[in-house]
Write an enzyme that holds these catalytic residues in place. Sequence first.
Site, PDB file in Angstrom:
ATOM      1  N   GLY A  31       0.751  -1.234  -0.248  1.00 12.08           N
ATOM      2  CA  GLY A  31      -0.193   0.149   0.204  1.00 12.08           C
ATOM      3  C   GLY A  31       0.884   1.176   0.446  1.00 12.08           C
ATOM      4  N   LEU A  33       0.314   3.865  -2.162  1.00 13.38           N
ATOM      5  CA  LEU A  33       0.747   3.321  -3.655  1.00 13.38           C
ATOM      6  C   LEU A  33       1.445   5.088  -4.086  1.00 13.38           C
ATOM      7  CD1 LEU A  33      -2.504   1.178  -4.503  1.00 13.38           C
ATOM      8  CD2 LEU A  33      -0.432   0.098  -3.770  1.00 13.38           C
ATOM      9  N   HIS A  34       2.374   4.148  -5.264  1.00  8.27           N
ATOM     10  CA  HIS A  34       2.578   5.286  -5.379  1.00  8.27           C
ATOM     11  C   HIS A  34       3.217   4.613  -7.073  1.00  8.27           C
ATOM     12  CE1 HIS A  34       6.801   3.408  -5.679  1.00  8.27           C
ATOM     13  NE2 HIS A  34       6.513   3.114  -4.356  1.00  8.27           N
ATOM     14  N   GLY A  36       5.288   3.811  -8.943  1.00 11.70           N
ATOM     15  CA  GLY A  36       6.145   2.580  -8.912  1.00 11.70           C
ATOM     16  C   GLY A  36       5.301   1.544  -9.457  1.00 11.70           C
ATOM     17  N   HIS A  37       3.877   1.492  -7.972  1.00  9.50           N
ATOM     18  CA  HIS A  37       3.158   0.662  -7.733  1.00  9.50           C
ATOM     19  C   HIS A  37       2.562   0.606  -9.056  1.00  9.50           C
ATOM     20  CE1 HIS A  37       3.963   1.609  -3.871  1.00  9.50           C
ATOM     21  NE2 HIS A  37       4.044  -0.008  -3.236  1.00  9.50           N
ATOM     22  N   GLN A 148      11.760  -3.854  -9.748  1.00 11.23           N
ATOM     23  CA  GLN A 148      13.089  -4.206 -10.173  1.00 11.23           C
ATOM     24  C   GLN A 148      13.815  -3.383  -8.944  1.00 11.23           C
ATOM     25  OE1 GLN A 148      15.712  -6.001 -11.871  1.00 11.23           O
ATOM     26  NE2 GLN A 148      17.413  -5.178 -10.690  1.00 11.23           N
ATOM     27  N   ASP A 150      13.392  -3.553  -5.717  1.00  9.77           N
ATOM     28  CA  ASP A 150      13.869  -4.569  -4.741  1.00  9.77           C
ATOM     29  C   ASP A 150      14.050  -5.454  -5.669  1.00  9.77           C
ATOM     30  OD1 ASP A 150      11.956  -3.355  -2.564  1.00  9.77           O
ATOM     31  OD2 ASP A 150      10.907  -2.991  -4.521  1.00  9.77           O
ATOM     32  N   VAL A 176      10.808   2.745 -11.262  1.00 15.10           N
ATOM     33  CA  VAL A 176      10.097   4.198 -11.659  1.00 15.10           C
ATOM     34  C   VAL A 176      11.257   5.155 -11.061  1.00 15.10           C
ATOM     35  CG1 VAL A 176       8.296   5.209 -11.742  1.00 15.10           C
ATOM     36  CG2 VAL A 176       8.062   3.333 -12.586  1.00 15.10           C
ATOM     37  N   ARG A 187       8.543   4.707   2.034  1.00 17.98           N
ATOM     38  CA  ARG A 187       9.464   5.076   2.193  1.00 17.98           C
ATOM     39  C   ARG A 187      10.046   6.476   1.474  1.00 17.98           C
ATOM     40  NH1 ARG A 187       9.974  -0.793   3.269  1.00 17.98           N
ATOM     41  NH2 ARG A 187       9.751  -1.250   5.427  1.00 17.98           N
TER      42      ARG A 187
HETATM   43  P1  AMP Z   1       5.820  -2.686  -2.020  1.00 18.49           P
HETATM   44  O1  AMP Z   1       4.794  -1.931  -1.414  1.00 18.49           O
HETATM   45  O2  AMP Z   1       7.453  -1.347  -1.265  1.00 18.49           O
HETATM   46  O3  AMP Z   1       6.000  -3.620  -0.660  1.00 18.49           O
HETATM   47  O4  AMP Z   1       5.704  -2.860  -3.238  1.00 18.49           O
HETATM   48  C1  AMP Z   1       5.232  -3.705  -3.596  1.00 18.49           C
HETATM   49  C2  AMP Z   1       6.011  -3.883  -5.068  1.00 18.49           C
HETATM   50  O5  AMP Z   1       6.144  -2.536  -6.168  1.00 18.49           O
HETATM   51  C3  AMP Z   1       7.375  -3.770  -5.411  1.00 18.49           C
HETATM   52  O6  AMP Z   1       7.213  -5.534  -6.064  1.00 18.49           O
HETATM   53  C4  AMP Z   1       8.445  -3.117  -5.223  1.00 18.49           C
HETATM   54  O7  AMP Z   1       9.547  -3.828  -6.592  1.00 18.49           O
HETATM   55  C5  AMP Z   1       7.230  -2.818  -6.266  1.00 18.49           C
HETATM   56  N1  AMP Z   1       8.197  -0.841  -5.993  1.00 18.49           N
HETATM   57  C6  AMP Z   1       7.491  -0.711  -5.244  1.00 18.49           C
HETATM   58  N2  AMP Z   1       8.181   0.999  -5.473  1.00 18.49           N
HETATM   59  C7  AMP Z   1       8.957   0.872  -6.917  1.00 18.49           C
HETATM   60  C8  AMP Z   1       9.377   2.323  -8.355  1.00 18.49           C
HETATM   61  N3  AMP Z   1      10.125   3.003  -7.493  1.00 18.49           N
HETATM   62  N4  AMP Z   1       9.545   1.210  -9.766  1.00 18.49           N
HETATM   63  C9  AMP Z   1       9.431   0.284  -9.967  1.00 18.49           C
HETATM   64  N5  AMP Z   1       8.572  -0.690  -8.961  1.00 18.49           N
HETATM   65  C10 AMP Z   1       8.355  -0.437  -7.349  1.00 18.49           C
END
Ligand code: AMP
Length: 283
Positions: A31, A33-34, A36-37, A148, A150, A176, A187
Amino acid sequence: MEIAKTIQSVRALVKAARREGKTIGLVPTMGALHSGHLSLVKAANKQTDFVVVSIFVNPSQFGQGEDFENYPRDLKADAKACERAGVDVIFAPTVQQMYPRENLTWVNVENLTETLCGRSRPGHFRGVTTICAKLFNIVMPDTAFFGQKDAQQAIVIKRMVDDLNMPLEIVVCPTVREENSLAISSRNIYLTETEKKDSTVLYEALQKCREMIQKGVTNSRALITEMRSMIEQVPSAKIDYISIVDAETLQEVARAEGKILIALAVHIGRARLIDNILMDLRK
Ligand code: AMP
């Protein structure tokens, strides 16, 4: 768009979509969400017919003293973003739904989880692989989408899926970035404006490393020393690790050759930031 809070309800929604002959895409997230998500959602919409976004801040992947309690949570804003992005279902279970009693069964990918972030966050990947295995069993997607950003997580999940013959495909989407090149992360809200500016040194160091390799420097120690000295010039930065590893085994390499991952984790202010670049030097 539906918001399913229980395992039973998300299963019913996915089952109905399957009955219509639709393929299922899953985007697992915590969650806040930005963009990237949302890039993962976009890829999921392109490649599958019915997109489920899971939103679950998974306690078992947080270590003691980490930010589980303070991790940003905003289901209302997330729902709006998902609706706009064309998501079919949000699966937002409670901790009680996902872990109704003491969890005794864990998925653990060996070796790959002992380097990089695994070294500084013991138990983290065991939590990640276990929650992903549970989400895969609940949603049963054809394809799941990861970022990518992570890199180690994506490699570990791919290995789990391969080793355990899980019937789905893992797609990894590019990182992204903000305009200033900082990798977008939930974060990043922990950063002050000054720290945000400071944080651009992470990608600058990675890019410098790439340039040096392209100019013929292959000694990992020399490359890491250069990245370290760039980052150490930023007073708010505290380096966790800077590593050059084989992109498959995640073992450190003495020379930059083959397919490598250049990865780092740096504390800036209250945030622990990670970033990486992949280089294929086989040609
Ligand atoms: P998280 O909510 O941080 O657990 O991330 C969920 C998914 O979004 C994971 O597969 C992350 O690798 C991906 N994610 C997070 N930030 C980015 C970003 N800046 N660019 C691409 N994917 C992202």
